[in-house]
Write a protein that holds these residues in place. Structure first.
Motif, PDB file in Angstrom:
ATOM      1  N   UNK A  55       0.856  -1.184   0.000  1.00 46.64           N
ATOM      2  CA  UNK A  55       0.000   0.000   0.000  1.00 46.64           C
ATOM      3  C   UNK A  55       0.896   1.239   0.000  1.00 46.64           C
ATOM      4  N   UNK A  56       0.625   2.112  -0.937  1.00 46.86           N
ATOM      5  CA  UNK A  56       1.407   3.337  -1.052  1.00 46.86           C
ATOM      6  C   UNK A  56       0.853   4.388  -0.095  1.00 46.86           C
ATOM      7  N   UNK A  57       1.732   4.941   0.726  1.00 48.38           N
ATOM      8  CA  UNK A  57       1.329   5.972   1.677  1.00 48.38           C
ATOM      9  C   UNK A  57       1.616   7.354   1.110  1.00 48.38           C
ATOM     10  N   UNK A  58       2.786   7.515   0.552  1.00 44.67           N
ATOM     11  CA  UNK A  58       3.151   8.762  -0.126  1.00 44.67           C
ATOM     12  C   UNK A  58       4.030   8.380  -1.304  1.00 44.67           C
ATOM     13  N   UNK A  59       4.633   9.367  -1.919  1.00 43.47           N
ATOM     14  CA  UNK A  59       5.386   9.101  -3.137  1.00 43.47           C
ATOM     15  C   UNK A  59       6.581   8.180  -2.904  1.00 43.47           C
ATOM     16  N   UNK A  60       7.192   8.249  -1.740  1.00 40.15           N
ATOM     17  CA  UNK A  60       8.374   7.422  -1.469  1.00 40.15           C
ATOM     18  C   UNK A  60       8.194   6.514  -0.266  1.00 40.15           C
ATOM     19  N   UNK A  61       6.955   6.334   0.224  1.00 43.34           N
ATOM     20  CA  UNK A  61       6.725   5.518   1.418  1.00 43.34           C
ATOM     21  C   UNK A  61       5.620   4.502   1.150  1.00 43.34           C
ATOM     22  N   UNK A  62       5.897   3.250   1.548  1.00 50.84           N
ATOM     23  CA  UNK A  62       4.973   2.151   1.324  1.00 50.84           C
ATOM     24  C   UNK A  62       4.840   1.315   2.592  1.00 50.84           C
ATOM     25  N   UNK A  63       3.696   0.700   2.762  1.00 54.76           N
ATOM     26  CA  UNK A  63       3.504  -0.350   3.753  1.00 54.76           C
ATOM     27  C   UNK A  63       3.421  -1.656   2.995  1.00 54.76           C
ATOM     28  N   UNK A  64       4.118  -2.680   3.500  1.00 54.64           N
ATOM     29  CA  UNK A  64       4.073  -3.976   2.846  1.00 54.64           C
ATOM     30  C   UNK A  64       3.744  -5.056   3.859  1.00 54.64           C
ATOM     31  N   UNK A  65       2.916  -5.986   3.433  1.00 52.61           N
ATOM     32  CA  UNK A  65       2.596  -7.159   4.226  1.00 52.61           C
ATOM     33  C   UNK A  65       3.385  -8.312   3.634  1.00 52.61           C
ATOM     34  N   UNK A  66       4.277  -8.892   4.434  1.00 53.26           N
ATOM     35  CA  UNK A  66       5.154  -9.963   3.980  1.00 53.26           C
ATOM     36  C   UNK A  66       4.802 -11.262   4.667  1.00 53.26           C
ATOM     37  N   UNK A  67       5.009 -12.361   3.977  1.00 47.23           N
ATOM     38  CA  UNK A  67       4.933 -13.676   4.592  1.00 47.23           C
ATOM     39  C   UNK A  67       6.319 -14.276   4.507  1.00 47.23           C
ATOM     40  N   UNK A  68       6.886 -14.562   5.671  1.00 41.47           N
ATOM     41  CA  UNK A  68       8.201 -15.198   5.737  1.00 41.47           C
ATOM     42  C   UNK A  68       7.985 -16.512   6.473  1.00 41.47           C
ATOM     43  N   UNK A  69       7.931 -17.587   5.716  1.00 36.42           N
ATOM     44  CA  UNK A  69       7.579 -18.883   6.307  1.00 36.42           C
ATOM     45  C   UNK A  69       6.137 -18.842   6.763  1.00 36.42           C
ATOM     46  N   UNK A  73       4.553 -10.255   8.558  1.00 38.58           N
ATOM     47  CA  UNK A  73       5.144  -9.007   9.039  1.00 38.58           C
ATOM     48  C   UNK A  73       4.583  -7.825   8.271  1.00 38.58           C
ATOM     49  N   UNK A  74       4.481  -6.686   8.947  1.00 36.04           N
ATOM     50  CA  UNK A  74       4.159  -5.427   8.292  1.00 36.04           C
ATOM     51  C   UNK A  74       5.409  -4.571   8.391  1.00 36.04           C
ATOM     52  N   UNK A  75       5.880  -4.103   7.234  1.00 40.59           N
ATOM     53  CA  UNK A  75       7.073  -3.263   7.209  1.00 40.59           C
ATOM     54  C   UNK A  75       6.748  -1.941   6.529  1.00 40.59           C
TER      55      UNK A  75
END
Length: 156
Positions: A55-69, A73-75
């Motif tokens: 999900x894009x928050x601003x032009x250079x900032x994003x939220x990502x939902x990751x699956x690791x195993x 995680x939300x980064x």
């Protein structure tokens, strides 16, 4: 044969040689690009890390939902940094609304693009609309005059 005709034959041969070399280089570039894309795709699908959503928050900032195993995680991804925000339990996620990867067909995308171009719209707008003479006969004279007036105003 004269020297002028020999030099023109040489120019044509040189031009055809350059064209042939260009086509060969283009074909090799295409094949190498396809090979590298397939290799990278296979390498990315074999890992344990998947990006489920971005999900894009601003032009250079994003939220990502990751699956690791089995961990989710939300980064936050910024221009110069990546920050882990939180972990989420699998039960908290709604997998039904996660976007599925669509496989787009190039022919469909191209036809949609061509249908949206301005020159295509002008062609369809300039085509005469079919008129139904029977419906004009059934209308009252006042309605016929109004509909003819509307058509004339549309042409302007």
């Amino acid at each position: 044969m004269s020297t002028a005709s020999i030099s023109s034959v040489n120019r044509i041969a040189e031009s055809l040689t350059v064209l042939l070399l260009f086509c060969v280089v283009l074909a090799v570039t295409y094949l190498v690009t396809r090979f590298i894309a397939g290799y990278q795709k296979s390498q990315m699908s074999q890992g344990n890390i998947r990006i489920l959503e971005t999900m894009r928050i601003s032009q250079t900032k994003y939220l990502q939902l990751l699956q690791i195993g089995e961990v989710y995680l939300v980064i936050a991804v910024c221009k110069d940094s990546v920050t882990m925000l939180t972990t989420i339990e699998k039960e908290q996620l709604n997998f039904e609304i996660l976007p599925q990867e669509e496989k787009l067909d190039f022919k469909e995308v191209l036809s949609q693009f061509l249908n949206q171009t301005p020159w295509n719209r002008q062609k369809t707008e300039n085509q005469p609309k079919p008129t139904n003479q029977e419906s004009l006969k059934e209308q009252k004279p006042q309605e016929v005059k109004e509909s003819q007036y509307e058509k004339e105003s549309e042409k302007k």
